[in-house]
Design a protein around this motif. Structure first.
Motif, PDB file in Angstrom:
ATOM      1  N   PHE A 249      68.610  55.238  28.696  1.00  0.00           N
ATOM      2  CA  PHE A 249      69.105  55.924  29.888  1.00  0.00           C
ATOM      3  C   PHE A 249      67.936  56.045  30.835  1.00  0.00           C
ATOM      4  O   PHE A 249      66.802  55.665  30.498  1.00  0.00           O
ATOM      5  N   SER A 250      68.157  56.547  32.040  1.00  0.00           N
ATOM      6  CA  SER A 250      67.071  56.537  33.025  1.00  0.00           C
ATOM      7  C   SER A 250      67.198  57.687  34.010  1.00  0.00           C
ATOM      8  O   SER A 250      68.255  58.298  34.159  1.00  0.00           O
ATOM      9  N   ASP A 251      66.082  57.972  34.655  1.00  0.00           N
ATOM     10  CA  ASP A 251      66.009  58.862  35.811  1.00  0.00           C
ATOM     11  C   ASP A 251      65.468  58.059  36.982  1.00  0.00           C
ATOM     12  O   ASP A 251      64.949  56.950  36.810  1.00  0.00           O
ATOM     13  N   GLN A 259      59.806  55.692  50.443  1.00  0.00           N
ATOM     14  CA  GLN A 259      60.097  54.276  50.689  1.00  0.00           C
ATOM     15  C   GLN A 259      60.504  53.529  49.423  1.00  0.00           C
ATOM     16  O   GLN A 259      61.083  52.446  49.491  1.00  0.00           O
ATOM     17  N   ASP A 260      60.184  54.083  48.256  1.00  0.00           N
ATOM     18  CA  ASP A 260      60.464  53.400  46.999  1.00  0.00           C
ATOM     19  C   ASP A 260      61.185  54.329  46.028  1.00  0.00           C
ATOM     20  O   ASP A 260      60.861  55.516  45.931  1.00  0.00           O
ATOM     21  N   THR A 261      62.148  53.765  45.340  1.00  0.00           N
ATOM     22  CA  THR A 261      62.799  54.460  44.229  1.00  0.00           C
ATOM     23  C   THR A 261      62.487  53.689  42.958  1.00  0.00           C
ATOM     24  O   THR A 261      62.802  52.501  42.851  1.00  0.00           O
ATOM     25  N   MET A 262      61.863  54.343  42.026  1.00  0.00           N
ATOM     26  CA  MET A 262      61.427  53.705  40.790  1.00  0.00           C
ATOM     27  C   MET A 262      62.196  54.294  39.608  1.00  0.00           C
ATOM     28  O   MET A 262      62.472  55.489  39.558  1.00  0.00           O
ATOM     29  N   ILE A 286      57.376  66.316  36.804  1.00  0.00           N
ATOM     30  CA  ILE A 286      55.968  66.213  36.433  1.00  0.00           C
ATOM     31  C   ILE A 286      55.301  65.115  37.246  1.00  0.00           C
ATOM     32  O   ILE A 286      54.195  65.283  37.780  1.00  0.00           O
ATOM     33  N   MET A 287      55.977  63.972  37.339  1.00  0.00           N
ATOM     34  CA  MET A 287      55.416  62.837  38.078  1.00  0.00           C
ATOM     35  C   MET A 287      55.185  63.196  39.540  1.00  0.00           C
ATOM     36  O   MET A 287      54.143  62.860  40.123  1.00  0.00           O
ATOM     37  N   LYS A 288      56.126  63.880  40.138  1.00  0.00           N
ATOM     38  CA  LYS A 288      55.967  64.263  41.547  1.00  0.00           C
ATOM     39  C   LYS A 288      54.774  65.194  41.733  1.00  0.00           C
ATOM     40  O   LYS A 288      53.995  65.053  42.688  1.00  0.00           O
ATOM     41  N   PHE A 289      54.609  66.137  40.811  1.00  0.00           N
ATOM     42  CA  PHE A 289      53.471  67.048  40.924  1.00  0.00           C
ATOM     43  C   PHE A 289      52.148  66.290  40.857  1.00  0.00           C
ATOM     44  O   PHE A 289      51.246  66.523  41.665  1.00  0.00           O
ATOM     45  N   ILE A 300      53.846  52.293  40.753  1.00  0.00           N
ATOM     46  CA  ILE A 300      55.095  52.548  41.459  1.00  0.00           C
ATOM     47  C   ILE A 300      55.955  51.301  41.581  1.00  0.00           C
ATOM     48  O   ILE A 300      57.183  51.390  41.668  1.00  0.00           O
ATOM     49  N   ASN A 301      55.357  50.115  41.555  1.00  0.00           N
ATOM     50  CA  ASN A 301      56.140  48.880  41.663  1.00  0.00           C
ATOM     51  C   ASN A 301      56.584  48.342  40.304  1.00  0.00           C
ATOM     52  O   ASN A 301      57.161  47.248  40.232  1.00  0.00           O
ATOM     53  N   GLU A 302      56.301  49.099  39.246  1.00  0.00           N
ATOM     54  CA  GLU A 302      56.770  48.714  37.923  1.00  0.00           C
ATOM     55  C   GLU A 302      57.776  49.758  37.428  1.00  0.00           C
ATOM     56  O   GLU A 302      58.938  49.738  37.821  1.00  0.00           O
ATOM     57  N   LYS A 303      57.316  50.664  36.590  1.00  0.00           N
ATOM     58  CA  LYS A 303      58.206  51.690  36.046  1.00  0.00           C
ATOM     59  C   LYS A 303      57.349  52.752  35.381  1.00  0.00           C
ATOM     60  O   LYS A 303      56.128  52.593  35.249  1.00  0.00           O
ATOM     61  N   TYR A 304      57.980  53.816  34.940  1.00  0.00           N
ATOM     62  CA  TYR A 304      57.455  54.645  33.874  1.00  0.00           C
ATOM     63  C   TYR A 304      58.534  54.685  32.812  1.00  0.00           C
ATOM     64  O   TYR A 304      59.740  54.599  33.116  1.00  0.00           O
ATOM     65  N   GLY A 305      58.130  54.793  31.567  1.00  0.00           N
ATOM     66  CA  GLY A 305      59.106  54.844  30.500  1.00  0.00           C
ATOM     67  C   GLY A 305      58.589  55.586  29.295  1.00  0.00           C
ATOM     68  O   GLY A 305      57.391  55.829  29.144  1.00  0.00           O
ATOM     69  N   VAL A 306      59.514  55.956  28.419  1.00  0.00           N
ATOM     70  CA  VAL A 306      59.196  56.576  27.138  1.00  0.00           C
ATOM     71  C   VAL A 306      60.029  55.876  26.075  1.00  0.00           C
ATOM     72  O   VAL A 306      61.235  55.682  26.255  1.00  0.00           O
ATOM     73  N   ALA A 307      59.372  55.480  24.979  1.00  0.00           N
ATOM     74  CA  ALA A 307      60.076  54.836  23.869  1.00  0.00           C
ATOM     75  C   ALA A 307      59.772  55.582  22.582  1.00  0.00           C
ATOM     76  O   ALA A 307      58.626  55.943  22.311  1.00  0.00           O
TER      77      ALA A 307
END
Length: 560
Positions: A249-251, A259-262, A286-289, A300-307
């Motif tokens: 799933f994702s946020d 300008q970007d939605t990641m 957290i990321m925004k802070f 920002i042009n890739e992703k962040y993720g948790v596995a």
């Protein structure tokens, strides 16, 4: 529950207690009891790893090659614990006169082919080193291709693991500090960052995840190949793969300039899905802070993720795809500090990497202090001090500038955090955060040493912080301060004389003193301590009922 007292002592490797996931009584335990149990658990488990780290002490200047790209193909066969790999490595020589190159590569594999610029070539493969002789002059850039197969040997915390849970396979890696070479040939030092293409083949029922962005997924009979690619350079220890029966799933994260939605992507096993939706929910906030505090999320042009993975002692900040122990995902948000810490690493450790492992406090101390900064942003200044108090101990072993084999000790994590906390007190909020932003911008996508950070701080603050860093980075111990005071009336005013004695080494530091008149009224004075013995006096209209040194908790100090 006071979540700020739940901060842990060795956050990267020591962040997991199965107790919290399955014990019904855990929800009723006090913060102090939770901290006590964590502390015992972490200390016991640290002993398992105390002597396993023989990290590579080479620096950038010690290597003969500069790796430009890794193009990796991994064919996974979990039932047989068999890895078939193809590594195509593009490199350039630092010295055109060299007659060989060395790649770190554990020697338990069978090599089935080796090409240099498309031609077969002899090699030596022994003692975890792949040595390739160079015959003649090479072009400006060359490609070595290595084909191999076998069962990867374990190294460090994990290296490469064919794991399983509930009769389902889960393949994962954890290579810090220099165990990427347990599963692919590489220049296994953090300073040699490169671009990465990685393809992962497994049964078609598996989802395979890695760094960067997903380029494509291709069917290959009853198997699938996932192709991931980085747009930003990456250190070898941050390269990873995970492959299992994941659900995802994702946020969304919207950049500061809007300008970007990641995508923030999450991969967990089906039984953890509901818990993960609870535990991972705060990641966009957290990321925004951190973006507002230090600068935009660096990938920002890739992703962040948790596995989800099966190393049950913590989490690991693999670039753009953090691995988190399955026992952390409990649906009770007990380990928010861990998610904060690992996300912070994407600024401190991933984007700004260490030049050597002696600089690891720049990763771990910074990310540990980020826990306190985030809690402060959410709940105010008291949360900052309670978080830092949970990281206090009287005796930090070793020194930050040379941790030797104690890379993952409380000294690196917690004393490292205290150094930043005290630097903030030394220079003030404005200059402190300006220094962090300048440091991030200067060394983003590259590597830095402690001296580089000091140079940036000196430049931003306009001062000389040599004494500050020498006493906290290059020394053991902390401030040991004894004090006494007396107050007397003179001409209808109160004179308070304070005597300070440093019992061990001399430290120089700003000290806040509170004159407490009653429960509601106090005065605060700031002085600078720069002598082994120091006497100061203050004149007040009201008699202080209590004199308190460092009342808020800015200093790593034992007061007697």
């Amino acid at each position: 529950m006071d979540r700020f007292l739940r901060n842990i002592f060795f956050t990267l490797l020591l962040t997991i207690i199965a107790f919290f996931s399955f014990s019904p009584g855990s929800l009723t335990k006090s913060p102090e009891e939770i901290n006590r149990i964590k502390k015992i658990y972490y200390q016991n488990h640290l002993l398992r790893y105390k002597n396993i780290f023989r990290y590579d002490e080479r620096s950038e200047g010690d290597t003969l090659v500069d790796i430009l790209t890794y193009d990796l193909y991994f064919d996974l066969h979990p039932e047989e614990k068999l890895l078939k790999g193809i590594a195509k490595i593009k490199f350039t020589l630092k010295n055109k006169n060299t007659n060989y190159i060395d790649l770190n590569f554990y020697d338990n594999f069978d090599l089935t082919g080796l090409l240099l610029n498309g031609k077969n070539i002899d090699y030596d493969y022994d003692e975890n080193l792949l040595s390739i002789p160079l015959n003649g002059t090479l072009p400006d850039t060359s490609i070595v291709e290595v084909r191999y197969e076998g069962t990867p040997g374990r190294g460090g915390f994990v290296g490469f693991a064919f794991g399983s849970i509930n009769d389902n396979s889960l393949v994962y890696t954890l290579s810090e500090p220099d165990y990427a070479s347990t599963w692919f040939p590489c220049n296994d030092i953090p300073v040699d960052k490169a671009l990465l293409d990685i393809r992962i083949e497994n049964d078609s029922s598996k989802i395979s995840v890695s760094n960067g962005i997903l380029m494509d997924v291709k069917n290959k009979g009853d198997r699938k190949v996932y192709h991931w690619k980085t747009l930003y350079p990456i250190s070898t220890y941050l390269i990873t793969l995970y492959s299992s029966d994941y659900v995802s799933f994702s946020d969304d994260y919207i950049s500061l300039d809007e300008q970007d939605t990641m995508k923030i992507e999450y991969y967990v096993l089906p039984d953890k899905l509901d818990n993960a939706r609870i535990d991972f929910a705060e990641n966009p906030k957290i990321m925004k802070f951190f973006a507002e505090t230090f600068g935009e999320y660096p990938f920002i042009n890739e992703k962040y993720g948790v596995a989800e993975f099966l190393w049950q002692l913590g989490a690991m900040e693999h670039q753009t795809i953090t691995g988190v122990a399955s026992n952390l995902i409990g649906g009770n948000n007990f380990f928010l500090d861990v998610y904060i810490h690992e996300l912070a690493h994407h600024w401190w450790g991933d984007a700004v990497g260490p030049k050597s492992w002696n600089d690891i406090w720049l990763n771990e101390g910074f990310s540990s202090y980020c826990e306190a900064l985030y809690f402060e942003s959410v709940s105010g200044r008291s949360a900052l001090f309670s978080t830092m108090q949970s990281k206090y101990q009287e005796n930090f072993n070793g020194i930050l500038s040379n941790p030797e084999s104690n890379l993952f000790s409380s000294t690196v994590y917690n004393k490292g955090a205290w150094v930043l906390h005290m630097l903030r007190w030394e220079v003030g909020d404005s200059l402190f955060f300006s220094s962090l932003r300048a440091y991030y911008e200067k060394f983003k996508y590259s590597n830095a040493a402690t001296g580089d950070f000091i140079t940036v701080c000196d430049s931003v603050t306009g001062g000389n912080l040599d004494d500050f860093f020498e006493q906290w980075i290059d020394r053991k111990g902390q401030i040991e301060l004894e004090y006494d005071y007396r107050t007397y009336n003179k001409d209808n005013k109160y004179i308070t004389e304070i005597k300070l004695i440093q019992l061990n080494d001399l430290y120089k530091f700003p000290l806040e003193i509170q004159f407490k008149y009653d429960e509601e009224n106090s005065d605060y004075f700031r002085i600078y301590v720069d002598a082994q013995k120091q006497e100061i006096s203050f004149q007040t209209i009201t008699e202080p009922k209590q004199v308190i040194l460092d009342p808020k908790g800015w200093l790593l100090m034992n007061i007697r």
